[in-house]
Motif scaffolding. Structure first.
Motif, mmCIF file in Angstrom:
data_model
loop_
_atom_site.group_PDB
_atom_site.id
_atom_site.type_symbol
_atom_site.label_atom_id
_atom_site.label_comp_id
_atom_site.label_asym_id
_atom_site.label_seq_id
_atom_site.Cartn_x
_atom_site.Cartn_y
_atom_site.Cartn_z
ATOM 1 N N SER A 1 0.819 -1.211 0.000
ATOM 2 C CA SER A 1 0.000 0.000 0.000
ATOM 3 C C SER A 1 0.852 1.258 0.000
ATOM 4 N N LEU A 2 0.516 2.175 -0.888
ATOM 5 C CA LEU A 2 1.154 3.489 -0.851
ATOM 6 C C LEU A 2 0.160 4.551 -0.383
ATOM 7 N N CYS A 3 -0.806 4.124 0.431
ATOM 8 C CA CYS A 3 -1.734 5.132 0.957
ATOM 9 C C CYS A 3 -1.750 5.143 2.479
ATOM 10 N N HIS A 4 -0.881 4.349 3.084
ATOM 11 C CA HIS A 4 -0.941 4.303 4.546
ATOM 12 C C HIS A 4 -0.520 5.619 5.198
ATOM 13 N N GLY A 5 0.395 6.336 4.548
ATOM 14 C CA GLY A 5 0.763 7.651 5.064
ATOM 15 C C GLY A 5 -0.438 8.575 5.046
ATOM 16 N N ALA A 6 -1.160 8.550 3.929
ATOM 17 C CA ALA A 6 -2.350 9.390 3.808
ATOM 18 C C ALA A 6 -3.417 8.972 4.816
ATOM 19 N N LEU A 7 -3.547 7.658 5.022
ATOM 20 C CA LEU A 7 -4.529 7.186 6.009
ATOM 21 C C LEU A 7 -4.161 7.684 7.402
#
Ligand SMILES: Nc1ncnc2c1ncn2[C@@H]1O[C@H](COP(=O)(O)OP(=O)(O)OP(=O)(O)O)[C@@H](O)[C@H]1O
Ligand SMILES: [Mg+2]
Lengths: 329, 247
Positions: A58-64
């Motif tokens: 996942s490359l959205c965990h920072g955004a999450l």
């Protein structure tokens, strides 16, 4: 499937003892570093659940995590919920969003999965950035920490807050272990091995992926809320995709699919960052070199390497449980 | 129990399945014979839903399942074992069976509960271990057991979904003659109401277990009948000359 081994317990004990020692002995700066490690550790734990155990990079965990921070700030400052309720609310919001992202991305694999999650992360970033109530580029300030004075704890004190984060990490770790050892975790392991086989056994694969993604999001939201409490001021930079990239670096540096490895990775990464950035502005280069060495060594990160060397000794007999031997063709 | 009607499939210009209509009664043991590349595995993929047929239908227990995806067909009772093992390497034999049993028992998405310790799952695992002769190795890791045992486990995993119809793709491929004989016992030990469709290259085994034999050649059914009739067929001798002599 996640398994504890003697070696893993040993590493956990060392990490725990180190964290406690640091929490009680460190000065202000040391405590800040510790808190940074602890929050990053919760994030990478959540990321390892999906990336390491489910193969969902996942490359959205920072955004999450950024969304978790904003949700906490929103719920506590603007909606006016008590901080602990805002914390739970932020986790629920991020968990639900993550479930939806997981459900939508479940059908894609490899690079496409990565790109799809990146797109969701970027969408979250621009949403936060563009929406006036979140303060745009200026971010949001005046975020409060939970009031635990009723039980004699003042979270505005760095030491107490560090211990609070440590307790949070322990809970997150136990939750991740419980999930991975449950029926859902077993199915995830099966899917990681062969999605097609699991489908042929009658499993609705996307539901398992979405559930795991949602649970991982819950933990990520927790990390985000802690991050907001920690700095008390948040800005859209929290949702930058590089945060996701960095988290992935930490997971790989530590050891994918081991839970313990990412914790080791978080410690190594933050310490490396602080030590190196004190002497050179090019510290990212050094981290890059370390990552390349780790990846090229074909060991599963620092922890994986240690586990294969030390953990395989006879004094750690249970290690056989994590050794992988190739199956027949 | 399982029926196909004029099933066809081609990959580009190659017709891999041509107008295949077969019908299996409940509890029937049907063996599919055919030379390499005859389209046997492709037929299984069409039955399991991995491939979509260009035309024709698949029926399970009288219901048209042609449009159903793989997982839904599996939940309706179609299970399969593969020509090449599809086992879960790092896990024990028990855990492999448990993964399949958990899906069937509705425990595959349970949270904070290990599916493997659920009574229904345990019961299935024990039962299948008995059927597939895996009792002695339940706690061994897959990569520690012999290839023959892995072939048995491949069938065991398929059985652990408690299917109505079991598709077995060359269960004895790669195992020695004595293991192949063991498979005969394994097959005859399976519940009588389980419908079996078996792709098998081992002629002795095929003739022993089959109620009926279907022969595919170039994607077409070229023979269907009792094993005795198959033995005497000249057509078969022609198609199958190589392996016939060895049998
Ligand atoms: N996905 C695919 N795409 C293109 N061609 C395929 C595909 N799957 C199978 N084929 C071709 O279809 C033909 C039949 O293959 P299939 O695997 O069904 O044969 P088989 O009877 O199972 O043979 P074997 O005894 O070797 O297992 C072969 O020529 C194969 O190359
Ligand atoms: Mg085949």
């Amino acid at each position: 499937m996640f398994r504890h081994t003697t070696f893993r317990y040993l590493v956990l004990a060392i990490l725990g003892a180190g964290a406690l020692f640091q929490a009680f002995s460190a000065g202000y700066f040391g405590l800040e570093v510790l808190i940074e490690i602890l929050i990053l550790a919760i994030l990478v734990l959540a990321l390892d659940m999906v990336a390491g155990f489910g193969g969902m990079v996942s490359l959205c965990h920072g955004a999450l995590m950024g969304l978790g921070a904003y949700a906490y700030a929103m719920l506590s400052s603007i909606v006016g919920l008590p901080p602990l309720a805002a914390l739970v609310g932020a986790m629920a919001i991020v968990g639900a969003l993550a479930w939806i992202i997981g459900a939508i991305c479940a059908r894609s694999h490899g690079i496409y999965f990565i790109m799809a999650t990146l797109a969701f992360g970027q969408m979250a970033y621009s949403y936060i950035f563009q929406t006036p109530i979140f303060g745009g580029d200026d971010g949001m300030g005046g975020i409060t920490r939970p009031d635990l004075s009723a039980i004699g704890i003042d979270l505005n004190d760095s030491r107490s807050f560090a211990l609070f984060c440590l307790a949070g990490l322990v809970l997150a770790y136990l939750a991740a272990v419980a999930v991975l050892r449950s029926g859902l975790g077993r199915s995830l392991c099966g899917i990681h091995h062969s999605e097609e086989r699991m489908r042929a056994l009658g499993l609705t694969v996307w539901r398992v992926k979405a559930d795991i993604f949602g649970l991982s999001g819950l933990i990520t939201g927790f990390a985000g809320a802690l991050a907001a409490m920690h700095v008390m001021y948040i800005s859209p930079g929290l949702l930058d995709w590089t945060v996701s990239g960095e988290a992935l670096v930490v997971v790989i540096l530590g050891g994918l699919g081991t839970l313990v490895g990412p914790l080791v990775g978080a410690v190594a990464f933050v310490i490396l960052k602080h030590e190196l950035s004190a002497v050179t502005p090019y510290w990212h280069l050094v981290v890059g070199v370390v990552l390349i060495v780790v990846v090229l060594s074909r060991a599963n990160g620092i922890f994986g390497w240690l586990e294969a060397r030390i953990g395989a000794r006879r004094i750690f007999p249970t290690h056989a449980a994590v050794k992988k031997v190739p199956n027949d063709a | 129990m399982l029926e196909t009607r004029n099933l066809s499939k081609s990959f580009g210009p190659i017709h891999v399945t041509r107008d295949v209509s077969i019908r299996l009664e409940r509890g029937e043991r049907r063996v599919i014979l055919g030379p390499n590349g005859a389209g046997k595995t492709t037929l299984f993929n069409l039955l399991a839903g991995v491939l979509q047929a260009d035309s024709g239908q698949v029926l399970l227990a009288g219901k048209d399942i042609t449009a159903l995806p793989v997982a839904r067909r599996a939940r309706r009772g179609i299970s399969r074992s593969y020509q090449k093992n599809t086992l879960f390497d790092g896990l024990s034999v028990r855990e492999n069976l448990g993964l399949a049993a958990a899906v069937q028992a509705g425990q595959a998405r349970r949270l904070f509960h290990d599916s493997l310790s659920h009574p229904k799952v345990r019961e299935t695992v024990e039962e299948v271990a008995h059927l597939a002769r895996l009792e002695q190795v339940l706690d061994a890791r897959v990569n520690e057991v012999s290839y023959g045992i892995r072939r048995q486990l491949e069938v065991g995993v398929a059985l652990a979904t408690r299917p109505q119809v079991l598709l077995m793709d060359e269960p004895t491929s790669g195992v020695g003659p004595e293991m192949a004989a063991g498979f005969h016992d394994l097959l005859s030990g399976l519940p009588r109401d389980l419908t079996l469709l078996i792709i098998e290259h081992d002629m002795d085994l095929a003739f022993e277990v089959a109620d009926k034999i279907t022969v595919l050649n170039y994607g077409e059914v070229v023979f269907e009948g009792l094993p005795e009739a198959a033995r005497g067929s000249d057509l078969l001798k022609e198609i199958y000359l190589g392996s016939w002599e060895n049998a």
